[in-house]
Design an enzyme around this catalytic site. Structure first.
Site: not given
Length: 593
Positions: A240-241
């Protein structure tokens, strides 16, 4: 004359020869053998001179590539990576004692420590100067600092110092040793959704990257779970960013890792995200299948561009509060920044997206893929908007104070040794050890001449002596377990919600501690005490520019982006979280500070 050998199928037999040579046991023997084969063959003068048979140029090129491959293998043996242990790949628990956390202003921070970045020459670096590699591929540090690091020998190629105009070649091994300062992240505890023998699933807070990258190492999910929560050797199934929150699955075994990766790559996993976007998103379901392409390695920035990688996302509006919309996102592919770029293309960027809702894209923010500047100009402007220079204000008042205190401490020890000559040898040995722990005036410590992986494998004693956080946690864990067995009120904490985590105030703790969290793992409870800043543990280095700077803490609006991984569902498993506060229908923005 060249003699070519062919099989009955017409193929050159040099490939067969290469396969045979691979079986040689000693790489040195192999390399010398290959060198002999590719070297010019001697000839004799006279009428009867005959040139010895040689391989074709194509075969020689193959041999040279194979020689280079074997050399890389030898180099990797000398600089063993973090994941070379087939039994326990991932981040081993021995790595976690190299630094220590503290908590300040609601943020998780790390005391500075020494670290060596290392990498083989990438294809795009071939023929590029060392200075250009650092200034063009890495951001966050000024050019003058890179020049100083190269000229002072803190940057090496194949273990040797080089000049700033040295051009790297394929198979070169680069190392950069520095006094590392990590960016602060949210101090929120990690909420564990699910934990079994194969996986641990968490509700990832925003601002914390999944794994070490850039200016984050200990302030990453992999290290926090390993150091504080006791989960070593975890493997990321997907990423995930950094600013994205939500469901994050980490595997504990190679078998589970392969299984989950196969499901995700085979598109057998249903992923659901929610986000809050600018304006009123259309009520009908919208599908965006625009291809994506990378436009900047430096900041990993993407854009809709053809030809590019096929991408597909389905969007559905959930609510609208008069200013912004909450949108359900179903990504069918997993490209970098896919949801964010597709929303930008549709004209509804995420409200607080620092990249794709940037004014650098012009008044329309890149809607329809229309940029008013070139890709290079846009990425340069975005970098300037987020320059590290905007995050510090003047000189750190602790810098000169701590250097003076450390020097006085060293001078005091030397004076004591000169005064008392008894047991001098023993005292000198102790002094040298303590100096290695406490001194910050040397640009490189004893362990900093090694690569970061060698530092971790050697596990110097001075690091163990310096860190007492783990020992403290062990003591607390034992106390908690004993209280649980005796039927104290901690026993009732087994009735916690499925997140398996509880935060309590500092009323029952020492005054110098902000808070503690009780975590349930393997049916046992462990209390993690969050320590506040201890000035004596902040050890500056006089050659480190970051030590001299007074950094500004990020505010709440800098730690979050309104994008959340709501659920991941596979063939026989599924994990989900509740909607974040900002995704509720009547939410009002309170992050303006």
């Amino acid at each position: 004359m060249h003699i070519h050998l062919f099989t009955k199928h017409g193929r050159n037999t040099s490939s067969v020869l290469l396969n045979c040579l691979k079986t040689l046991k000693q790489s040195e023997t192999f390399i010398s053998t290959m060198s002999d084969l590719t070297a010019p063959k001697p000839t004799t003068d006279g009428d009867d001179a005959v040139q010895e048979p040689v391989l074709s140029k194509r075969a020689q090129r193959k041999q040279k590539r194979l020689v280079a491959k074997e050399r890389r293998k030898e180099m990797k043996k000398l600089t063993k990576g973090l994941t070379n242990n087939k039994q326990n790949p991932g981040f081993d628990k021995n790595l976690f004692d190299a630094a220590e956390y503290y908590f300040e202003n609601g943020l998780r921070k790390v005391y500075p420590y020494y670290f060596t970045f290392s990498s083989f020459c990438k294809q795009r670096w071939n023929g590029t100067t060392v200075l250009d590699i650092f200034t063009k591929d890495f951001h966050g540090t000024e050019t003058e600092e890179y020049i100083d690091a190269i000229e002072s020998g803190r940057v090496t190629v194949n273990g040797k110092p080089v000049s700033i105009d040295y051009k790297v070649k394929n198979h070169d091994f680069l190392e950069h040793t520095l006094h590392r300062h990590e960016n602060p992240v949210s101090g929120s505890p990690l909420k564990i959704i699910h934990d079994d023998k194969d996986v641990v699933v968490i509700n990832k807070p925003p601002s914390i990257p999944c794994h070490p990258c850039g200016r984050y190492r200990f302030n990453s999910i992999a290290f926090i779970l390993g150091k504080e929560y006791g989960y070593p050797n975890l493997r990321n199934i997907y990423r995930l960013d950094r600013l994205t929150s939500g469901v994050l699955i980490l595997a504990k075994t190679p078998e589970k890792t392969r299984q989950l990766e196969d499901e995700i790559f085979g598109k057998h996993v249903q992923k659901e995200y929610v986000c809050r976007v600018v304006g009123e998103f259309p009520q009908e379901e919208i599908t965006c299948d625009q291809p994506l392409d990378l436009i900047s390695h430096k900041i990993s920035m993407m854009r809709v561009k053809s030809p590019g990688k096929p991408s597909k996302t389905v969007f559905q509006r959930l609510s609208y509060n008069g200013k912004s919309s909450v949108v359900r996102c179903l990504p069918y592919t997993g490209r970098t920044h896919q949801i964010r770029v597709h929303l930008q293309f549709l004209g509804y960027p995420i409200i607080n997206d620092p990249l794709y809702n940037s004014p650098a894209f012009g008044p329309n923010r890149g809607k329809g893929g229309e940029f008013w500047k070139s890709d290079t100009e846009i990425t340069d402007e975005i970098q300037n908007l987020h320059s590290v220079g905007l995050w510090y204000n003047g000189e750190n008042p602790l810098y000169h104070k701590r250097l003076k205190e450390i020097k006085e401490s060293q001078d005091s020890k030397v004076s004591e040794e000169k005064t008392d000559g008894t047991d001098c040898d023993v005292r000198c040995t102790d002094s040298e050890t303590n100096t290695e722990i406490e001194s910050s005036e040397s640009g490189t410590r004893k362990d900093s001449i090694y690569s970061d992986t060698e530092i971790d494998s050697l596990e110097p004693k001075e690091k163990k002596a310096k860190i007492d956080h783990t020992e403290t946690e062990d003591k607390i864990s034992k106390v908690t377990l004993s209280e649980k067995s005796s039927g104290s009120e901690l026993k009732s904490e087994s009735d916690l919600n499925e997140d398996k985590i509880l935060c309590c105030n500092s009323e029952s703790l020492d005054n110098d501690r902000e808070m503690a969290c009780t975590v349930t793992k393997d049916d046992a409870q462990k209390t993690i005490v969050y320590q506040t800043f201890d000035e004596s543990k902040w050890l500056p280095n006089e050659h480190c520019s970051s030590c001299k700077r007074n950094y500004i803490d990020p505010g709440p609006k800098d730690l979050v982006m309104y994008l959340h991984a709501l659920s991941y569902k596979g063939s026989d498993w599924g994990y989900s979280t509740e909607l974040p506060e900002w995704a509720k229908e009547n939410w009002v923005d309170d992050t303006s500070q």
